[in-house]
Design an enzyme around this catalytic site. Structure first.
Site, short mmCIF file in Angstrom:
data_model
loop_
_atom_site.label_atom_id
_atom_site.label_comp_id
_atom_site.label_asym_id
_atom_site.label_seq_id
_atom_site.Cartn_x
_atom_site.Cartn_y
_atom_site.Cartn_z
N ASP A 101 -8.73 -1.65 6.26
CA ASP A 101 -8.59 -0.25 5.92
C ASP A 101 -8.66 0.66 7.13
O ASP A 101 -9.70 1.20 7.47
CB ASP A 101 -9.61 0.17 4.85
CG ASP A 101 -8.91 0.98 3.79
OD1 ASP A 101 -7.95 1.68 4.13
OD2 ASP A 101 -9.29 0.90 2.61
N LYS B 111 0.87 -1.18 0.00
CA LYS B 111 0.00 0.00 0.00
C LYS B 111 0.90 1.23 0.00
O LYS B 111 1.77 1.33 0.86
CB LYS B 111 -0.89 -0.04 1.23
CG LYS B 111 -1.85 1.12 1.40
CD LYS B 111 -2.86 0.78 2.50
CE LYS B 111 -3.72 1.97 2.88
NZ LYS B 111 -4.66 1.62 3.95
N ASP C 176 -16.47 -0.40 -0.04
CA ASP C 176 -15.15 -0.84 -0.52
C ASP C 176 -14.22 -1.14 0.66
O ASP C 176 -13.14 -1.70 0.45
CB ASP C 176 -14.52 0.22 -1.45
CG ASP C 176 -14.53 1.61 -0.84
OD1 ASP C 176 -15.59 2.06 -0.41
OD2 ASP C 176 -13.46 2.24 -0.77
P1 AMP Z 1 -9.55 4.54 1.06
O1 AMP Z 1 -10.10 5.82 1.57
O2 AMP Z 1 -8.12 4.30 1.47
O3 AMP Z 1 -10.42 3.38 1.34
O4 AMP Z 1 -9.49 4.71 -0.52
C1 AMP Z 1 -10.63 4.90 -1.33
C2 AMP Z 1 -10.20 4.84 -2.77
O5 AMP Z 1 -9.28 5.91 -3.07
C3 AMP Z 1 -9.49 3.57 -3.18
O6 AMP Z 1 -9.81 3.32 -4.52
C4 AMP Z 1 -8.04 3.96 -3.02
O7 AMP Z 1 -7.17 3.14 -3.78
C5 AMP Z 1 -8.05 5.38 -3.53
N1 AMP Z 1 -6.94 6.18 -2.99
C6 AMP Z 1 -6.79 6.60 -1.72
N2 AMP Z 1 -5.67 7.32 -1.59
C7 AMP Z 1 -5.07 7.36 -2.80
C8 AMP Z 1 -3.86 7.96 -3.32
N3 AMP Z 1 -3.06 8.68 -2.55
N4 AMP Z 1 -3.61 7.77 -4.62
C9 AMP Z 1 -4.42 7.06 -5.41
N5 AMP Z 1 -5.55 6.49 -4.98
C10 AMP Z 1 -5.89 6.63 -3.70
MG MG Z 2 -10.26 1.47 1.15
#
Ligand code: AMP
Ligand code: MG
Length: 500
Positions: A261, A112, A251
């Site tokens: 997460d 990650k 998700d």
């Molecule tokens: P999360 O909030 O970590 O569950 O992420 C939600 C979505 O945003 C997922 O598709 C992650 O892969 C994407 N995402 C979160 N942070 C980033 C980042 N810095 N760059 C690219 N995608 C991100």
């Molecule tokens: Mg996530």
């Protein structure tokens, strides 16, 4: 050049072409190992004993992936704060492979923060040191509490800054999961793919997580029920630990029933069911008390994706899915009640309504006086042996507590009398209670302090806190500062951020 071999067996990459994008990690300029869990590496049978920190940093930054790794970004969608985002996917994560652990369980190994992928949208694909070490602390605290969770194997500082509100040191986390299948994975293929693809995914998930359902004639409804059952059990454990996930988007809800997460999550301190810590959850959608209902809401999104598989008649499919969803609150309640009775130290015959009411009035008492949730339970174990002063000291107005303690003592005596052998002596009850009521949780103020030090390059506070969190049920006076509630001033301003 990859020079280390890990015995990978990459079923997702092999069996599900079209469900992911192959993608390489970005190069980390100067990888440095910040954290590595050797015990977990052994559990996973990675065969890494004897590799030094630079070799591990090279591997778990993604710079020198082991032979047999097949890095892929998985596709998924998700309902975020109630609205559907059809195109999420691993924007900053790569599944590098699967292994069979020492207990015969298949586990995913994923990076990650390893850089952009075809799903990155406008994100940079990166992660910062603080949030990744936070994931280690909270995830390992959950694991030590016996709560199913993904786990951190490694954190490597990349040597490159990441731009957030300020420039922060970048890092790559290695995450271990029973799988990274999410409710949102099903939603993605229900929205973009064909019924055949949803079926292929469901068959994969059933073979991996619910192999005893493979031959069931109604296996897709059974699968929904199995996922719901795992969530009911998980949510009961979260609620008993005072854990607030913070972003229960679909998700972020895993099919295997692990906590996944760790973004703006936190443990509650003073008991208040409406507690929200996440800076992005102004409406309180994912408040502590809302979590079981949100789990059911998320399961309804999974049910919708599975409907065409459940029955060719939409009416009958909806009926079968509704049966599972309608049963969820009661399934959750049963898990919650079993956990509650253990926390209250009640053995013997179940008195469903009386025990639930006893627990509810205890929680009402904690709420009314803003008592620290963790310490109240822990001091109740002391009260089982008659040592009530430490519990009383947590309450501003002890009258209500006295009345409640009388009810509790009477219920304990009745539960003991109902047992066929002599009731357990008080000391035995206290010991049992101390095995389910932790002394230590990952307190927000201590976590923040440890992370601030780590960002300055000082890892000792992180390591000391982590060591303490690994033994949450052992009361150790030398660790008293980790068990203390945060000051009101700290909690008044405390917000957690999404960790992006
Ligand atoms: P999360 O909030 O970590 O569950 O992420 C939600 C979505 O945003 C997922 O598709 C992650 O892969 C994407 N995402 C979160 N942070 C980033 C980042 N810095 N760059 C690219 N995608 C991100
Ligand atoms: Mg996530």
């Amino acid at each position: 050049m990859p020079n280390i071999a890990i015995p990978f067996d990459n079923t997702y990459a092999r069996d599900l072409p079209g469900f992911y994008a192959a993608c390489q990690p970005e190069r980390a300029p100067t990888p440095a190992l910040l954290y590595f869990n050797h015990e977990l590496a052994e559990e996973l049978r990675l065969g890494l004993a004897g590799h030094d920190a630079p070799a591990l940093a090279a591997m778990f930054s993604g710079n020198a992936l082991p032979a047999g790794a097949m890095p892929i970004a998985q596709a998924y969608a998700g309902h975020q704060f109630g609205s559907f985002s059809p195109q999420l996917g691993d924007g900053r994560a790569l599944l590098i492979g699967e292994v069979i652990d020492r207990y015969g369980r298949r586990r995913d190994i994923a990076l990650k923060g390893s850089g952009r992928t075809p799903f990155s949208r406008r994100g940079d694909g990166k992660a910062a040191v603080g949030p990744m070490l936070r994931e280690v602390l909270v995830g390992e605290a959950m694991h030590a509490l016996g709560i199913p969770t993904t786990r951190a194997l490694a954190v490597v500082a990349s040597g490159a800054p990441v731009r957030r509100e300020t420039l922060l040191p970048g890092a790559i986390l290695t995450r271990i999961a029973a799988s990274h299948l999410r409710v949102g994975t099903f939603e993605y293929f229900a929205a973009h793919g064909t019924t055949a693809m949803v079926r292929q995914l469901a068959d994969y998930a059933i073979a991996r997580h619910d192999p005893d359902l493979v031959d069931s004639p109604q296996r897709y409804a059974d699968f929904l029920r199995a996922v719901a059952e795992r969530q009911a059990a998980l949510l009961a454990q979260w609620m008993h630990a005072g854990f607030i996930h913070g972003v229960m988007n679909t998700d972020n809800m895993g099919i295997p029933g692990e906590t996944i997460d760790y973004g703006p999550c936190a443990f509650m301190e003073a008991y208040d069911p409406r507690t929200v810590f996440s800076s992005i959850d102004a409406g309180g959608r994912y408040a502590y008390a809302a979590q079981p209902d949100i789990a059911r809401w998320n399961l309804a999104r999974l049910a919708e994706a599975l409907l065409p598989l459940i029955d060719t008649s939409e009416g009958r499919a909806i009926e079968a899915a509704s049966e599972v969803l309608d049963a969820f609150p009661e399934r959750y309640h049963q898990h919650w009640l079993a956990g509650l009775r253990a926390k209250l130290g009640l053995g013997g015959e179940l008195q469903e309504e009386a025990d639930a009411a006893l627990g509810e009035s205890w929680l009402d008492l904690l709420h009314a006086q803003g008592v620290d949730y963790t310490l109240a339970w822990r001091r109740l174990a002391d009260a089982a042996t008659g040592n009530e002063a430490p519990l009383r000291a947590l309450f501003a107005a002890p009258q209500g507590l006295e009345r409640w303690l009388e009810r509790w003592r009477a219920r304990c005596a009745a539960a003991d009398a109902a047992m066929t052998h002599d009731g357990p002596p008080a000391e035995l009850r206290a010991q049992r209670m101390r095995r389910v009521n932790p002394w230590l949780i990952a307190r927000n103020q201590r976590v923040e302090e440890a992370l601030e030090a780590a960002e300055r390059g000082e890892l000792a506070p992180f390591e000391q806190l982590l060591a303490a969190l690994r033994r949450p049920y052992d009361e150790d006076p030398a660790l008293a500062r980790y068990a203390e509630p945060a000051s009101d001033a700290f909690m008044a301003d405390f917000r957690t951020y999404c960790g992006t």
